[in-house]
Design an enzyme around this catalytic site. Structure first.
Site, PDB file in Angstrom:
ATOM      1  N   VAL A 187      13.404  -9.609   2.286  1.00 19.35           N
ATOM      2  CA  VAL A 187      14.365  -8.721   2.927  1.00 19.35           C
ATOM      3  C   VAL A 187      15.115  -9.424   4.061  1.00 19.35           C
ATOM      4  O   VAL A 187      16.235  -9.051   4.406  1.00 19.35           O
ATOM      5  CB  VAL A 187      13.621  -7.435   3.381  1.00 19.35           C
ATOM      6  CG1 VAL A 187      12.797  -7.683   4.625  1.00 19.35           C
ATOM      7  CG2 VAL A 187      14.541  -6.282   3.593  1.00 19.35           C
ATOM      8  N   ARG A 222      -7.780  -3.909   7.841  1.00 25.71           N
ATOM      9  CA  ARG A 222      -7.688  -2.692   8.644  1.00 25.71           C
ATOM     10  C   ARG A 222      -9.021  -1.962   8.609  1.00 25.71           C
ATOM     11  O   ARG A 222      -9.871  -2.191   7.738  1.00 25.71           O
ATOM     12  CB  ARG A 222      -6.536  -1.814   8.140  1.00 25.71           C
ATOM     13  CG  ARG A 222      -5.213  -2.361   8.590  1.00 25.71           C
ATOM     14  CD  ARG A 222      -4.048  -1.554   8.097  1.00 25.71           C
ATOM     15  NE  ARG A 222      -3.588  -1.986   6.784  1.00 25.71           N
ATOM     16  CZ  ARG A 222      -2.457  -1.573   6.227  1.00 25.71           C
ATOM     17  NH1 ARG A 222      -1.689  -0.723   6.859  1.00 25.71           N
ATOM     18  NH2 ARG A 222      -2.085  -2.015   5.039  1.00 25.71           N
ATOM     19  N   PHE A 270       0.837  -1.209   0.000  1.00 22.14           N
ATOM     20  CA  PHE A 270       0.000   0.000   0.000  1.00 22.14           C
ATOM     21  C   PHE A 270       0.873   1.260   0.000  1.00 22.14           C
ATOM     22  O   PHE A 270       0.874   2.038  -0.968  1.00 22.14           O
ATOM     23  CB  PHE A 270      -0.939  -0.076   1.217  1.00 22.14           C
ATOM     24  CG  PHE A 270      -1.574   1.218   1.617  1.00 22.14           C
ATOM     25  CD1 PHE A 270      -2.159   2.057   0.677  1.00 22.14           C
ATOM     26  CD2 PHE A 270      -1.610   1.598   2.962  1.00 22.14           C
ATOM     27  CE1 PHE A 270      -2.749   3.273   1.063  1.00 22.14           C
ATOM     28  CE2 PHE A 270      -2.201   2.791   3.352  1.00 22.14           C
ATOM     29  CZ  PHE A 270      -2.757   3.637   2.396  1.00 22.14           C
ATOM     30  N   THR A 315      11.140 -10.595   9.471  1.00 21.15           N
ATOM     31  CA  THR A 315      11.166  -9.444   8.567  1.00 21.15           C
ATOM     32  C   THR A 315      11.648  -8.205   9.308  1.00 21.15           C
ATOM     33  O   THR A 315      12.497  -7.455   8.818  1.00 21.15           O
ATOM     34  CB  THR A 315       9.758  -9.204   7.979  1.00 21.15           C
ATOM     35  OG1 THR A 315       9.413 -10.320   7.160  1.00 21.15           O
ATOM     36  CG2 THR A 315       9.700  -7.927   7.160  1.00 21.15           C
ATOM     37  N   TYR A 365       4.734  -7.939  15.919  1.00 20.26           N
ATOM     38  CA  TYR A 365       4.863  -6.683  15.163  1.00 20.26           C
ATOM     39  C   TYR A 365       5.425  -5.584  16.060  1.00 20.26           C
ATOM     40  O   TYR A 365       6.435  -4.959  15.731  1.00 20.26           O
ATOM     41  CB  TYR A 365       3.485  -6.305  14.628  1.00 20.26           C
ATOM     42  CG  TYR A 365       3.434  -5.069  13.752  1.00 20.26           C
ATOM     43  CD1 TYR A 365       3.900  -5.108  12.436  1.00 20.26           C
ATOM     44  CD2 TYR A 365       2.894  -3.876  14.219  1.00 20.26           C
ATOM     45  CE1 TYR A 365       3.827  -3.974  11.616  1.00 20.26           C
ATOM     46  CE2 TYR A 365       2.814  -2.751  13.419  1.00 20.26           C
ATOM     47  CZ  TYR A 365       3.280  -2.801  12.109  1.00 20.26           C
ATOM     48  OH  TYR A 365       3.202  -1.680  11.316  1.00 20.26           O
TER      49      TYR A 365
END
Ligand code: NAD
Ligand code: UDP
Length: 316
Positions: free
Chosen positions: A60, A188, A14, A94, A147
Site C-alpha cells: 500500500v 498478541r 486477521f 505503511t 505504530y
C-alpha cells in the site's frame, strides 16, 4: 449504501479476511491488496473460488491497484507489537505513505474510505474510559511510536484531505480484538494465552497482570466496521469501535486456563516499555451514530477462539 466493489487493503490479515467474507456475503465484488507480511492466503481459503474475489499482491505504501471500486477499507498494517516493531520504518511507511496513497486513490475516484486506526492513538491514556475527544499520551520516541505515531499521522493526513477536498473518509479507532484467524505466533495476548494453555506451557504475563484491556470479539467488530462504511452521512470525528468490558490481563489468563481446562501455570516477566496501563473504549458515539453495540461476552468469544486454535493444532 450498498457497495458494488470494495478494495480491502490488508485483506489477508486477521480482521481484513473477516471483512472480505462479510463484503462478499453482502454481494459486493472485493479486491484484496496485501503484501503478505503478516497476512496469510489461508485466511481467504473458504472464499478463494468466489468469482467476486480478486486477490492482488502489493504494498500500500507503493501504489494502489487501478480498480474501479466505490469504497476502500484501509486495513493494511501489522497490528501486533512484535510484528510492527520488527520493521518499524516499514510500519511508519505503511501508516503514512500508505494512507496518503489511499487518500489520493480515493480522491481520483470519489470513493469512500474506511480507515483502521487504533486505540493506540490514546497511548497510555490520561482519561478513562477513552473518548474520541481525548488527544492521547504517546511517547513519540519509544519502541511503540512507529505504530502509535504512524497511526496518529495517518489520522492527521485523513482529516487534512477531508478539510481540503471534502473526502468522504471515516476513521475507526479499533480496540483490542480477538477471534479465529489470528496467527498462533502473532504475539498478541489472546492468541499467546490460548496457544500456551492448549499446549500446557506456562502463560506469559508481562508485568504483574494488573494492566487492563477491553476485548472485542471479531464478529462484533466487523459489524461495527460495516455499519461505519454503510452509513450515508459525513462523519467528522474518529469513532471508537470496541467492547467496553474491561479485564485485567491476569483475569484473562485465569479465564483462558479455566475455559481450556488446562494445567498450565503462569510465568511473570518484565512489562514491555510504554505498555499502556489501562484501556477501555467509550462507545457512546458508535452507539448513537451507528446503532451498533457489541454483544458477544468474553467467555463466548473465547470459546470460539479456543475451538479455532484446537482445530489448527489438530491439522498441524
Ligand atoms: P494483521 O497483522 O493480522 O493484518 C494486517 C494485514 O495487512 C496483513 O494481511 C498484512 O500482510 C497486511 N499488510 C501489512 N502491511 C502492508 C502493506 N504495507 N501493504 C499491504 N498490505 C500490508 O492485523 P489485524 O489485527 O488484522 O489489523 C488490521 C488493521 O486493524 C490494522 O490496520 C491495525 O492497525 C488495525 N487494528 C487492529 C486491532 C486488533 O485488535 N486486531 C486493534 C487496533 C487496530
Ligand atoms: N501481554 C502479556 N502476555 C503476552 C502478550 C501480551 O501479558 O503473552 C500483555 C501486554 O503486555 C499488554 C496486554 O497483554 O499489557 C495486551 O497486549 P497485546 O500485545 O495483545 O496488545 P496491546 O498491547 O497492543 O494492547
Amino acid at each position: 449504501m450498498e457497495f458494488r466493489h470494495a478494495l480491502v487493503t490488508g485483506g489477508g490479515g486477521f480482521l481484513g479476511s473477516h471483512l472480505v467474507k462479510r463484503l462478499l456475503d453482502g454481494g459486493a465484488h472485493v479486491t484484496v491488496l496485501d503484501n503478505w507480511s503478516t497476512g496469510r492466503i489461508e485466511n481467504l481459503a473458504s472464499v478463494s473460488g468466489n468469482s467476486d474475489l480478486s486477490i492482488m499482491t502489493g504494498d500500500v505504501s507503493d501504489r494502489l491497484p487501478d480498480v474501479d471500486a466505490d469504497i476502500v477499507f484501509n486495513m493494511a498494517c501489522p497490528a501486533s507489537p512484535p510484528d510492527y516493531q520488527a520493521d518499524p520504518i516499514g510500519t511508519m511507511r505503511t501508516c503514512v505513505l500508505g494512507t496518503i496513497n489511499v487518500m489520493e486513490w480515493s480522491k481520483a475516484r470519489g470513493a469512500r474510505i474506511v480507515h483502521a486506526s487504533t486505540s493506540e492513538i490514546y497511548g497510555d491514556p490520561l482519561h478513562h474510559p477513552q473518548r474520541e475527544e481525548h488527544w492521547g499520551n504517546v511517547n513519540p520516541i519509544g519502541p511503540r511510536a512507529c505504530y502509535d505515531e504512524g497511526k496518529r499521522a495517518a489520522e492527521a493526513v485523513i482529516f487534512d484531505y477531508k478539510r481540503l477536498y471534502k473526502t468522504d473518509a471515516r476513521v475507526m479507532r479499533i480496540f483490542n480484538t480477538y477471534g479465529p484467524a489470528m496467527r498462533a505466533e502473532d504475539g498478541r495476548v489472546v492468541s499467546n494465552f490460548i496457544v500456551q494453555a492448549l499446549s500446557g506451557h506456562p502463560l506469559t504475563i508481562y508485568g504483574d497482570g494488573s494492566q487492563t484491556r477491553s476485548f472485542c470479539y471479531v464478529d462484533d467488530l466487523i459489524a461495527g466496521i460495516s455499519a461505519l462504511g454503510e452509513i450515508d452521512k459525513q462523519i467528522d470525528m474518529p469513532v471508537n469501535i470496541g467492547n467496553p468490558s474491561e479485564f485485567t490481563i491476569k483475569e484473562l489468563a485465569l479465564t483462558v486456563i479455566r475455559q481450556v481446562g488446562s494445567s498450565s501455570t503462569i510465568n511473570y516477566s518484565d512489562l514491555p516499555i510504554d505498555d499502556p496501563v489501562r484501556r477501555q473504549p467509550d462507545i457512546t458515539l458508535a452507539k448513537s451514530l451507528l446503532g451498533w453495540n457489541p454483544t458477544t461476552p468474553l467467555e463466548v468469544g473465547l470459546a470460539d477462539t479456543i475451538r479455532y486454535f484446537r482445530d489448527q493444532q489438530a491439522i498441524a
